[in-house]
Each structure stands twice: as C-alpha cells, then as structure tokens.
Design an enzyme around this catalytic site. Structure first.
Site, mmCIF file in Angstrom:
data_model
loop_
_atom_site.group_PDB
_atom_site.id
_atom_site.type_symbol
_atom_site.label_atom_id
_atom_site.label_comp_id
_atom_site.label_asym_id
_atom_site.label_seq_id
_atom_site.Cartn_x
_atom_site.Cartn_y
_atom_site.Cartn_z
ATOM 1 C CB SER A 176 -0.741 0.030 1.260
ATOM 2 O OG SER A 176 -1.561 1.116 1.301
ATOM 3 C CB SER A 225 6.523 10.528 10.459
ATOM 4 O OG SER A 225 5.690 11.979 10.533
ATOM 5 C CE1 TYR A 284 2.930 7.181 12.577
ATOM 6 C CE2 TYR A 284 3.105 9.616 12.630
ATOM 7 C CZ TYR A 284 3.256 8.240 11.831
ATOM 8 O OH TYR A 284 3.536 8.282 10.691
ATOM 9 C CE LYS A 318 6.412 6.347 11.402
ATOM 10 N NZ LYS A 318 6.770 5.562 10.502
#
Ligand SMILES: NC(=O)c1ccc[n+]([C@@H]2O[C@H](COP(=O)([O-])OP(=O)(O)OC[C@H]3O[C@@H](n4cnc5c(N)ncnc54)[C@H](O)[C@@H]3O)[C@@H](O)[C@H]2O)c1
Length: 258
Positions: free
Chosen positions: A15, A151, A164, A168
């Site tokens: 994906s 990110s 998150y 990262k």
C-alpha cells in the site's frame, strides 16, 4: 549503487508509500520482495510489477520469528539482498490523558512502538546480516543500503501523537548509529521523514482533518505523491555519498499543534 539487477526488500509494499517504492525500484531494474500483513494488497503490487520480478511473504515486522521466516522466503526467491526499505507502519492517535483525565492505555503506546520502531529495527538488523555476505560493489565498494521511514511528526508531533512521534523519533535517532555500525561493511543507512502524503493512511482521515493538514503545507500546496517518495528512495539508493541522514519530504510543512 547501480539499482539495475539488485534485489530490494520493501516492507509495507502492499500500500501507499511502500507500493510506490516497489514500483519505482522495479522501474529502475530491481527485483522486489515485499513483507506485508495484507496478502491481497501485496499480491496486487506483485501483479502490477510482474511475478518474475516481484514476490511477497506474509510477515508481521514486529515479530521476530515471522521476519526470520520472511527472510528465508526472500533468499529462496531471489538469493541475496542489496536494498531494504522499511515502509510498514501504523498511524495511531491518543492523548496522554483523555477528556476525563484517564491515562492512555499502555498497550496502545506499546503497539505503536512495536510496529513502527521495533519492526523497523527487526527488519533492518536481519537485512544488514544478509547484506554483509554480499561482495562489495562498484567504485564505492558498497554492500547495501537500508532506508527507514520516519515522519515530520518525529520533530513536530501534534496533539495526540505521543506514541506515533516517539516511534518516529526513535527511527531518526537510530539512523546515525546504525550507519556508523555498518560503515565498515559498506552498508549505508538513511531515513525519509515524509510530511502529508496522499496514501490510504492519510486519505482515510476525515475530510476536515485532511484539509487542516494541507493548509500548513507551503509549496506545492497539495499532499505529496507516493511516487515522489519512491523517487527519493531511488535517488538515495543511487547516490553513494548520502549516509546517516534523515531527509524531510514535506513541501516545507512545519506541523502545528492541531
Ligand atoms: N502517508 C503519510 O502522510 C505519511 C507521513 C509520514 C510518515 N508516513 C509513514 O510512511 C509509512 C507508510 O505509510 P503509508 O501512508 O504508505 O501507509 P499505508 O497504511 O498505506 O500502508 C502501510 C502498509 O504497511 C502494512 N503493515 C502495517 N503493519 C504491518 C506489520 N506489522 N507488518 C507488516 N506490514 C504491516 C499495511 O498492511 C500496509 O500495506 C508508515 O511508516 C507511515 O508511518 C506516512
């Protein structure tokens, strides 16, 4: 590194950024092996590229035995590995305290760290062990390259992004020491820190959240294209002098608290 004829492993290749990476690496002449938990999605990427140049294994990157089995399938299919791109990841949200001041369940924090950070390290360490067996290639005498996906949330985490951002930030933090550990073997390690990319992960968010995110992008004022991520992977693999670096791919966004 000359990508043509090399073998690339792409986690999360079913994906979004991972799929585009598979397609761009294949267009540059690489054979591509995918680790993904979504068999139907990974099979679709393989079909897009062609079964003689691509294959996949059903792997959970956070699980040691699953990754070990995946590498055995990769070696059986393509024999060796020169390029490893970690794209598998999950986007999670949750403030440290909810509206009623209840703390975030620890399991939610652990799951994010387990997939995004530990999963990337788990795959990178086994990829490096396989790359160490390669003959040194080209003028730079390279044996391989590892690219991890961070990110911009590693630097400017928004409200609800403790887990998150920590996952990262860990990827950014391990990039240089990993590059140093592997330097004597001629294996480079870099990370890409994407901003707002138009993938299923982002396009699944409510429209008003998407619009809010795009409003902070400077130029071009749109989401990044997965192909633009794949193009950067191809450049990082090709340019032997980029090592130990995290590169933002973000249209100059600097994320605001919300
Ligand atoms: N889309 C963005 O704007 C953006 C921005 C910054 C960073 N990222 C990071 O880029 C990476 C790719 O994101 P995307 O937008 O392409 O996501 P996506 O959801 O479109 O694709 C992620 C893929 O990873 C796979 N996956 C998830 N958990 C897995 C596991 N435990 N083991 C194996 N495979 C697993 C999924 O099945 C899926 O195919 C992620 O690490 C994400 O955090 C994305």
């Amino acid at each position: 590194m000359n990508i043509n004829g090399q073998v690339a492993l792409v986690t999360g290749g079913g994906s979004g950024l991972g799929r585009a990476t598979c397609e761009q690496l294949a267009a540059a002449g690489a054979k591509v092996f995918i680790f993904d938990m979504n068999a139907a999605a990974a099979a679709e990427t393989v079909a897009n590229i062609g079964a003689e140049r691509a294959a996949f294994a059903l792997v959970n990157v956070a699980d040691e035995a699953s990754v070990q089995a995946g590498f055995e399938q990769l070696v059986a299919a393509f024999g060796a590995l020169q390029i490893c791109v970690n794209c598998a990841g999950i986007a999670t949200a949750g403030k440290i305290l909810d509206r009623d001041s209840n703390p975030l369940p620890l399991s939610e924090f652990s799951k994010t760290i387990s997939v995004n950070l530990i999963g990337s390290f788990n795959v990178a360490r086994m990829a490096a062990a396989l790359m160490a067996k390669n003959e040194a290639m080209g003028e730079a005498l390279e044996r391989g390259i590892i690219i991890n996906t961070a990110s911009v949330a590693a630097f400017e985490g928004q409200l609800g992004q403790c887990a998150y951002s920590a996952s990262k930030g860990g990827i950014v933090g391990m990039t240089l020491p990993m590059a140093r550990d592997l330097a004597k073997l001629g294996i480079r390690v870099n990370a890409i820190a994407p901003g707002i990319m138009g993938t299923p992960m982002l396009l699944a968010m409510p429209k008003n959240v998407q619009e809010g995110l795009v409003s902070n992008i400077q130029f071009p004022k749109r989401m990044g294209l997965p192909k633009e991520y794949g193009d950067l992977v191809v450049h990082l693999a090709s340019n032997s002098y980029i090592n130990g670096e995290t590169i933002r791919l973000d249209g100059a966004i600097r994320m605001q608290p919300r």
